[in-house]
Design a protein around this motif. Sequence first.
Motif, mmCIF file in Angstrom:
data_model
loop_
_atom_site.group_PDB
_atom_site.id
_atom_site.type_symbol
_atom_site.label_atom_id
_atom_site.label_comp_id
_atom_site.label_asym_id
_atom_site.label_seq_id
_atom_site.Cartn_x
_atom_site.Cartn_y
_atom_site.Cartn_z
ATOM 1 N N UNK A 1 -8.420 -0.599 -2.608
ATOM 2 C CA UNK A 1 -7.902 -0.741 -1.253
ATOM 3 C C UNK A 1 -6.445 -0.326 -1.193
ATOM 4 N N UNK A 2 -6.021 -0.020 0.041
ATOM 5 C CA UNK A 2 -4.591 0.170 0.312
ATOM 6 C C UNK A 2 -4.181 -0.886 1.324
ATOM 7 N N UNK A 3 -3.070 -1.524 1.033
ATOM 8 C CA UNK A 3 -2.554 -2.583 1.898
ATOM 9 C C UNK A 3 -1.190 -2.131 2.405
ATOM 10 N N UNK A 4 -0.991 -2.104 3.716
ATOM 11 C CA UNK A 4 0.278 -1.636 4.271
ATOM 12 C C UNK A 4 1.351 -2.696 4.135
ATOM 13 N N UNK A 5 1.543 -3.457 5.179
ATOM 14 C CA UNK A 5 2.513 -4.554 5.146
ATOM 15 C C UNK A 5 2.122 -5.514 6.257
ATOM 16 N N UNK A 6 2.486 -6.744 6.082
ATOM 17 C CA UNK A 6 2.242 -7.703 7.155
ATOM 18 C C UNK A 6 3.555 -8.383 7.525
ATOM 19 N N UNK A 7 3.671 -8.721 8.806
ATOM 20 C CA UNK A 7 4.835 -9.489 9.252
ATOM 21 C C UNK A 7 4.549 -10.956 9.027
ATOM 22 N N UNK A 8 5.584 -11.685 8.599
ATOM 23 C CA UNK A 8 5.422 -13.131 8.486
ATOM 24 C C UNK A 8 6.370 -13.786 9.466
ATOM 25 N N UNK A 9 5.923 -14.877 10.109
ATOM 26 C CA UNK A 9 6.833 -15.591 10.991
ATOM 27 C C UNK A 9 8.006 -16.139 10.177
ATOM 28 N N UNK B 1 -3.693 -5.610 -9.519
ATOM 29 C CA UNK B 1 -4.802 -5.117 -10.323
ATOM 30 C C UNK B 1 -5.612 -6.261 -10.924
ATOM 31 N N UNK B 2 -6.944 -6.162 -10.825
ATOM 32 C CA UNK B 2 -7.845 -7.093 -11.497
ATOM 33 C C UNK B 2 -8.850 -6.308 -12.320
ATOM 34 N N UNK B 3 -9.906 -6.978 -12.770
ATOM 35 C CA UNK B 3 -10.946 -6.272 -13.534
ATOM 36 C C UNK B 3 -11.678 -5.314 -12.604
ATOM 37 N N UNK B 4 -11.516 -4.028 -12.812
ATOM 38 C CA UNK B 4 -12.265 -3.040 -12.032
ATOM 39 C C UNK B 4 -11.905 -2.962 -10.565
ATOM 40 N N UNK B 5 -10.775 -3.515 -10.167
ATOM 41 C CA UNK B 5 -10.382 -3.429 -8.757
ATOM 42 C C UNK B 5 -8.870 -3.316 -8.662
ATOM 43 N N UNK B 6 -8.394 -2.525 -7.710
ATOM 44 C CA UNK B 6 -6.945 -2.409 -7.541
ATOM 45 C C UNK B 6 -6.603 -2.221 -6.071
ATOM 46 N N UNK B 7 -5.559 -2.883 -5.648
ATOM 47 C CA UNK B 7 -5.037 -2.681 -4.293
ATOM 48 C C UNK B 7 -3.657 -2.046 -4.405
ATOM 49 N N UNK B 8 -3.510 -0.862 -3.834
ATOM 50 C CA UNK B 8 -2.198 -0.223 -3.781
ATOM 51 C C UNK B 8 -1.431 -0.769 -2.589
ATOM 52 N N UNK B 9 -0.145 -1.033 -2.790
ATOM 53 C CA UNK B 9 0.635 -1.666 -1.725
ATOM 54 C C UNK B 9 2.093 -1.228 -1.818
ATOM 55 N N UNK B 10 2.635 -0.583 -0.773
ATOM 56 C CA UNK B 10 4.068 -0.281 -0.839
ATOM 57 C C UNK B 10 4.854 -1.580 -0.941
ATOM 58 N N UNK C 1 1.537 4.528 -3.948
ATOM 59 C CA UNK C 1 0.635 3.378 -4.143
ATOM 60 C C UNK C 1 -0.814 3.833 -4.191
ATOM 61 N N UNK C 2 -1.138 4.857 -3.387
ATOM 62 C CA UNK C 2 -2.499 5.406 -3.415
ATOM 63 C C UNK C 2 -2.771 6.017 -4.794
ATOM 64 N N UNK C 3 -1.765 6.711 -5.335
ATOM 65 C CA UNK C 3 -1.922 7.312 -6.665
ATOM 66 C C UNK C 3 -2.078 6.225 -7.730
ATOM 67 N N UNK C 4 -1.270 5.188 -7.590
ATOM 68 C CA UNK C 4 -1.324 4.100 -8.566
ATOM 69 C C UNK C 4 -2.696 3.413 -8.539
ATOM 70 N N UNK C 5 -3.220 3.209 -7.338
ATOM 71 C CA UNK C 5 -4.570 2.659 -7.218
ATOM 72 C C UNK C 5 -5.566 3.542 -7.977
ATOM 73 N N UNK C 6 -5.446 4.854 -7.785
ATOM 74 C CA UNK C 6 -6.359 5.781 -8.470
ATOM 75 C C UNK C 6 -6.252 5.665 -9.988
ATOM 76 N N UNK C 7 -5.031 5.474 -10.490
ATOM 77 C CA UNK C 7 -4.867 5.302 -11.945
ATOM 78 C C UNK C 7 -5.738 4.162 -12.445
ATOM 79 N N UNK C 8 -5.737 3.052 -11.702
ATOM 80 C CA UNK C 8 -6.495 1.884 -12.164
ATOM 81 C C UNK C 8 -7.981 2.009 -11.888
#
Length: 353
Positions: free
Chosen positions: A70-78, A270-279, A301-308
């Motif tokens: 997955x790719x995760x962008x950003x979230x706003x927090x209150x 990164x976990x076992x067999x799964x990765x989320x790229x996130x700026x 981050x997309x490239x890094x996800x692909x590495x994993x």
Amino acid sequence: RTLRIGLISGDGIGKEVIPAGRRILEALPASLGLKFEFVDLKAGWETFQEQGVALPDETVSILKSDCDGALFGAVSSPTTAVKGYSSPIVALRKKLDLYANVRPVKTVVSAPRPIDMVIVRENTEDLYVKEETTRDTPDGKVAEAVKRISQRASSRIATIAGEIALRRQKIRAAGSPSIHKGPLVTVTHKSNVLSQTDGLFRSTAREALAVPRFGEVAVEEQIVDSMVYKLFRQPEAYDVIVAPNLYGDILSDGAAALVGSLGLVPSANVGEGFAIGEPCHGSAPDIQGQGIANPIATLRSAALMLEFLNEEAAAAKIYAAVDANLEEGKLLSPDLGGTAKTEEVVQDILRRL
Ligand code: NAI
Ligand code: MG
């Protein structure tokens, strides 16, 4: 191979940079034999306002059952605590057991002070187990927190750090310019003071890295405070840094400051067999909607996800295209002193790809 990728844009500039991440994956050369399917998923502050939860169950279940990454962008927090709201990325790390937070920090090779390091932070324990108590004593309140270090978590984080060091070496050997000669892992701790907790981290990491398959990897140690000093005095000396959760958190934000803009710094959970790229950056409300967010943190981050996901060749192509854009330095976004819009930066990098 077809990879199914969850896209969680989130809030603010997350919505502007995640589409760029999708486009760079789609633009990878067909010769790599990679295809992508994308699924848009919800999380964040807007989602909380619509649905009363920041991380809908549906998002988690689709990621778990139906996505390779997955790719995760950003979230706003209150800024003040809001009942029912908690950070979706923290929850995702827990629910998907994403035990490693990986943060490469890199300048172009021709920079006056070239840097090319990656910080590998243990992401599940240490002081962040949040087991805190406060009690009253005759001298006033005393608060205490548990610092938990386990052999299992220390061993797996050191192992992934060793694997990352080997993979970086492979990518270098494939012709990507680098300031490093061989793979090096620096184990960071404070075992001179915390002999049991950090002592266990140190000895376990040492053992995990002493196995034959890491024979090529040089291993050294650095006490965390002198690590900070050396990180700023001699950043070019580091390749892979592995650290327990708290030190890793601090080192990785500090290291990000070495390269000039948050808009350049990627990460992966990164976990076992799964990765989320996130700026590494947040939702940047000060620039949202202007089309000037730097997309590079997300592209990396997309490239890094692909590495994993074991797609190193594809990752290397993205890194090379991004580096070429930065080396030339003509189409840079405003955070880097340029005047290019997000779209122009993306176009330039896609052309190089
Ligand atoms: P931020 O990272 O959003 O912005 C800090 C500064 O860097 C701002 O001036 C911003 O314009 C600039 N910046 C960040 N990313 C950029 C990019 N790609 N291109 C150009 N400039 C960029 O941090 P801030 O302002 O502290 O937080 C804003 C919101 O983001 C808050 O609601 C915060 O809670 C959230 N946040 C979320 C994170 C996440 O989703 N992982 C991480 C950090 C903050
Ligand atoms: Mg942090």
